[in-house]
Design a protein around this motif. Structure first.
Motif, PDB file in Angstrom:
ATOM      1  N   LEU A  57     -23.405  27.588  22.777  1.00  8.38           N
ATOM      2  CA  LEU A  57     -24.617  28.333  23.140  1.00  8.38           C
ATOM      3  C   LEU A  57     -25.151  27.860  24.488  1.00  8.38           C
ATOM      4  O   LEU A  57     -25.477  28.652  25.377  1.00  8.38           O
ATOM      5  N   TYR A  58     -25.199  26.533  24.651  1.00  5.63           N
ATOM      6  CA  TYR A  58     -25.732  25.949  25.881  1.00  5.63           C
ATOM      7  C   TYR A  58     -24.875  26.344  27.090  1.00  5.63           C
ATOM      8  O   TYR A  58     -25.396  26.758  28.129  1.00  5.63           O
ATOM      9  N   ALA A  59     -23.545  26.208  26.918  1.00  6.07           N
ATOM     10  CA  ALA A  59     -22.642  26.554  28.032  1.00  6.07           C
ATOM     11  C   ALA A  59     -22.766  28.040  28.361  1.00  6.07           C
ATOM     12  O   ALA A  59     -22.719  28.432  29.538  1.00  6.07           O
ATOM     13  N   GLY A  60     -22.971  28.862  27.350  1.00  6.42           N
ATOM     14  CA  GLY A  60     -23.109  30.304  27.573  1.00  6.42           C
ATOM     15  C   GLY A  60     -24.372  30.629  28.362  1.00  6.42           C
ATOM     16  O   GLY A  60     -24.345  31.381  29.344  1.00  6.42           O
TER      17      GLY A  60
ATOM     18  N   HIS B 145     -20.705  19.085  12.287  1.00  2.00           N
ATOM     19  CA  HIS B 145     -19.626  19.584  13.155  1.00  2.00           C
ATOM     20  C   HIS B 145     -19.974  20.977  13.680  1.00  2.00           C
ATOM     21  O   HIS B 145     -19.776  21.288  14.856  1.00  2.00           O
ATOM     22  N   LEU B 146     -20.510  21.787  12.775  1.00  2.00           N
ATOM     23  CA  LEU B 146     -20.862  23.172  13.140  1.00  2.00           C
ATOM     24  C   LEU B 146     -21.964  23.199  14.201  1.00  2.00           C
ATOM     25  O   LEU B 146     -21.877  23.929  15.199  1.00  2.00           O
ATOM     26  N   THR B 147     -23.001  22.369  14.009  1.00  2.00           N
ATOM     27  CA  THR B 147     -24.105  22.363  14.986  1.00  2.00           C
ATOM     28  C   THR B 147     -23.627  21.777  16.320  1.00  2.00           C
ATOM     29  O   THR B 147     -24.062  22.217  17.377  1.00  2.00           O
ATOM     30  N   PHE B 148     -22.735  20.788  16.260  1.00  2.00           N
ATOM     31  CA  PHE B 148     -22.223  20.202  17.512  1.00  2.00           C
ATOM     32  C   PHE B 148     -21.579  21.299  18.358  1.00  2.00           C
ATOM     33  O   PHE B 148     -21.952  21.514  19.516  1.00  2.00           O
ATOM     34  N   TRP B 149     -20.616  22.015  17.768  1.00  2.00           N
ATOM     35  CA  TRP B 149     -19.892  23.036  18.534  1.00  2.00           C
ATOM     36  C   TRP B 149     -20.753  24.253  18.821  1.00  2.00           C
ATOM     37  O   TRP B 149     -20.688  24.833  19.909  1.00  2.00           O
ATOM     38  N   GLY B 150     -21.572  24.643  17.830  1.00  2.00           N
ATOM     39  CA  GLY B 150     -22.435  25.825  18.007  1.00  2.00           C
ATOM     40  C   GLY B 150     -23.389  25.652  19.182  1.00  2.00           C
ATOM     41  O   GLY B 150     -23.488  26.516  20.066  1.00  2.00           O
TER      42      GLY B 150
ATOM     43  N   GLY C 158     -30.320  20.286  20.454  1.00  2.00           N
ATOM     44  CA  GLY C 158     -29.168  21.181  20.587  1.00  2.00           C
ATOM     45  C   GLY C 158     -29.433  22.238  21.649  1.00  2.00           C
ATOM     46  O   GLY C 158     -28.561  22.582  22.448  1.00  2.00           O
ATOM     47  N   LEU C 159     -30.677  22.733  21.682  1.00  2.00           N
ATOM     48  CA  LEU C 159     -31.033  23.746  22.693  1.00  2.00           C
ATOM     49  C   LEU C 159     -31.013  23.143  24.102  1.00  2.00           C
ATOM     50  O   LEU C 159     -30.902  23.858  25.090  1.00  2.00           O
ATOM     51  N   LEU C 160     -31.146  21.813  24.168  1.00  2.00           N
ATOM     52  CA  LEU C 160     -31.073  21.134  25.474  1.00  2.00           C
ATOM     53  C   LEU C 160     -29.633  20.718  25.788  1.00  2.00           C
ATOM     54  O   LEU C 160     -29.373  20.072  26.790  1.00  2.00           O
ATOM     55  N   GLY C 161     -28.696  21.040  24.875  1.00  2.00           N
ATOM     56  CA  GLY C 161     -27.278  20.821  25.165  1.00  2.00           C
ATOM     57  C   GLY C 161     -26.643  19.619  24.485  1.00  2.00           C
ATOM     58  O   GLY C 161     -25.440  19.416  24.583  1.00  2.00           O
ATOM     59  N   SER C 162     -27.440  18.780  23.808  1.00  2.00           N
ATOM     60  CA  SER C 162     -26.843  17.616  23.151  1.00  2.00           C
ATOM     61  C   SER C 162     -26.818  17.820  21.633  1.00  2.00           C
ATOM     62  O   SER C 162     -26.864  18.947  21.152  1.00  2.00           O
ATOM     63  N   HIS C 163     -26.783  16.737  20.875  1.00  2.00           N
ATOM     64  CA  HIS C 163     -26.591  16.851  19.439  1.00  2.00           C
ATOM     65  C   HIS C 163     -27.417  15.797  18.723  1.00  2.00           C
ATOM     66  O   HIS C 163     -27.222  14.596  18.937  1.00  2.00           O
ATOM     67  N   ALA C 164     -28.344  16.253  17.855  1.00  2.00           N
ATOM     68  CA  ALA C 164     -29.302  15.343  17.220  1.00  2.00           C
ATOM     69  C   ALA C 164     -28.641  14.224  16.398  1.00  2.00           C
ATOM     70  O   ALA C 164     -29.033  13.062  16.549  1.00  2.00           O
TER      71      ALA C 164
END
Ligand SMILES: [Zn+2]
Length: 372
Positions: A216-219, A207-212, A114-120
């Motif tokens: 965060l990444y885009a920010g 869903h929450l981690t996907f959008w969160g 997630g910190l790298l921008g994707s979703h586990a």
């Protein structure tokens, strides 16, 4: 139509049973856990401290006064390298559950993706289920589903542009992670599918981690650089990070399966009722996977054991830090059962082989329809 996911024949081969027994013996006799150790956790600390340090250093230059912009381009290129390092070493092990013996630790560290921008959760279905089970099976393995832009195997439809794919593929690799994070992930999320295969239903937390994580990444990687350095440099810094990251990730993953001598299957050749892939699953994994640069401590350290892909495909629940030690057991057992083990001595030899393979697949007529 959902392509059929073929099963694997049980051909009475004792290869996998004996290999598992030998590997088990290695861990019990050496009193080692199969999961991560101090070596892995030191790498993790290095990755998770170095990335924010690079970011902080880059962002702080906005307040230095006359700091030259090239410093930021170097720092963002290094961030690309460190994101690849984090993906290879931390995220990959955690997503397979081999990072720690404690599931909750794996669950936390899988979100380094997630910190790298994707979703586990999406990646785990695409990678752990589709790629690891049906490796190089055209129509199911998402890693070779790049048609019509790239043709990875003889059963994929030829297009005239494929004649140049061994050249333009590097351009595609350079933008692959931008497409992954913002295009591909969104399509998979919206459809609930990876290509034609339905993913398990997402939970509210998913869903929450996907959008969160996306926000965060885009920010951090788009909005903040644009705010600090202006729209042009902000976007170019983002592009710099992804060109480095995309090429590193694509090349390392491609060298494991899309090189000369690899075996491919076509899911469309199997009926839903009875046909099975002739090789048992473990033999199929060895025939479709390539090791490279296994004698290079730097390659092994940086790539998180992805240069020992055969071991990884057979034992994804064993942390990559153990692969160099179990490699001789694998080679010995392959020799005993006549299973063709593939290894290329250096990273460059593997790259050249990948180039030659993609060039061959870029020809309408080529000498081999099926490579075994
Ligand atoms: Zn894996």
């Amino acid at each position: 139509m959902t392509p059929f996911k073929p099963g694997f024949a049980h051909n009475g081969n004792n290869f996998y049973a004996e290999l598992r027994q030998e590997i088990e013996h290695y861990f019990t006799s050496n009193k080692k856990a199969k999961t991560g150790n101090g070596k892995l956790y030191r790498k993790t600390a290095f990755a998770l401290l170095f990335v924010p340090a690079l970011l902080a250093l880059s962002f702080s230059t906005a307040f230095w006064g006359n700091s030259p912009m090239w410093v930021n381009y170097v720092l963002f290129a290094l961030l690309g390298v460190m994101h690849a390092f984090t993906g290879f070493n931390v995220m990959h092990d955690a997503c397979h559950g081999s990072f720690s013996s404690k599931p909750w630790v794996n669950n936390i560290f899988q979100h380094s993706l997630g910190l790298l921008g994707s979703h586990a959760p999406i990646w785990k279905f695409k990678h752990n289920v589709l790629h690891h089970t049906w490796t190089n099976v055209d129509g199911v393995d998402d890693d070779i589903a790049k048609s019509p832009m790239l043709r990875h195997c003889p059963t994929q439809t030829f297009k005239p542009a494929h004649k140049y794919q061994h050249i333009y593929m590097f351009g595609l690799y350079a933008i692959s992670t931008i497409w992954w994070l913002f295009g591909n992930d969104s399509i998979k999320y919206a459809k609930g599918k990876v290509n034609h295969q339905s993913m398990p239903k997402m939970t509210a937390v998913d869903h929450l981690t996907f959008w969160g994580f996306k926000l965060l990444y885009a920010g951090v990687y788009i909005a903040a650089p644009i705010y600090l350095f202006g729209a042009f440099h902000g976007l170019m810094l983002f592009l710099t990070l992804h060109v480095v990251l995309g090429v590193l990730l694509s090349v390392v993953f491609q060298l494991a399966h899309a090189v000369e001598g690899m075996h491919f299957e076509n899911s469309l050749e199997y009926s839903e009722t009875d046909d099975k892939i002739a090789n048992e699953w473990a033999v199929h994994q060895v025939l479709t996977t390539n090791n490279f640069a296994t004698k290079s401590p730097l390659a092994t350290w940086f790539m998180g054991g992805l240069n020992f892909q055969v071991e990884h495909h057979l034992f994804p629940k064993i942390s990559h830090v153990h692969y160099p030690n179990i490699n001789p057991i694998l080679i010995r057992t392959c020799e005993k059962y006549g299973v063709k083990y593939s290894e290329m001595p250096t990273f460059w030899k593997a790259i050249k082989s990948h180039l030659r393979w993609m060039r061959l697949m870029g020809k309408e007529e080529h000498p081999r329809l099926s490579v075994a």
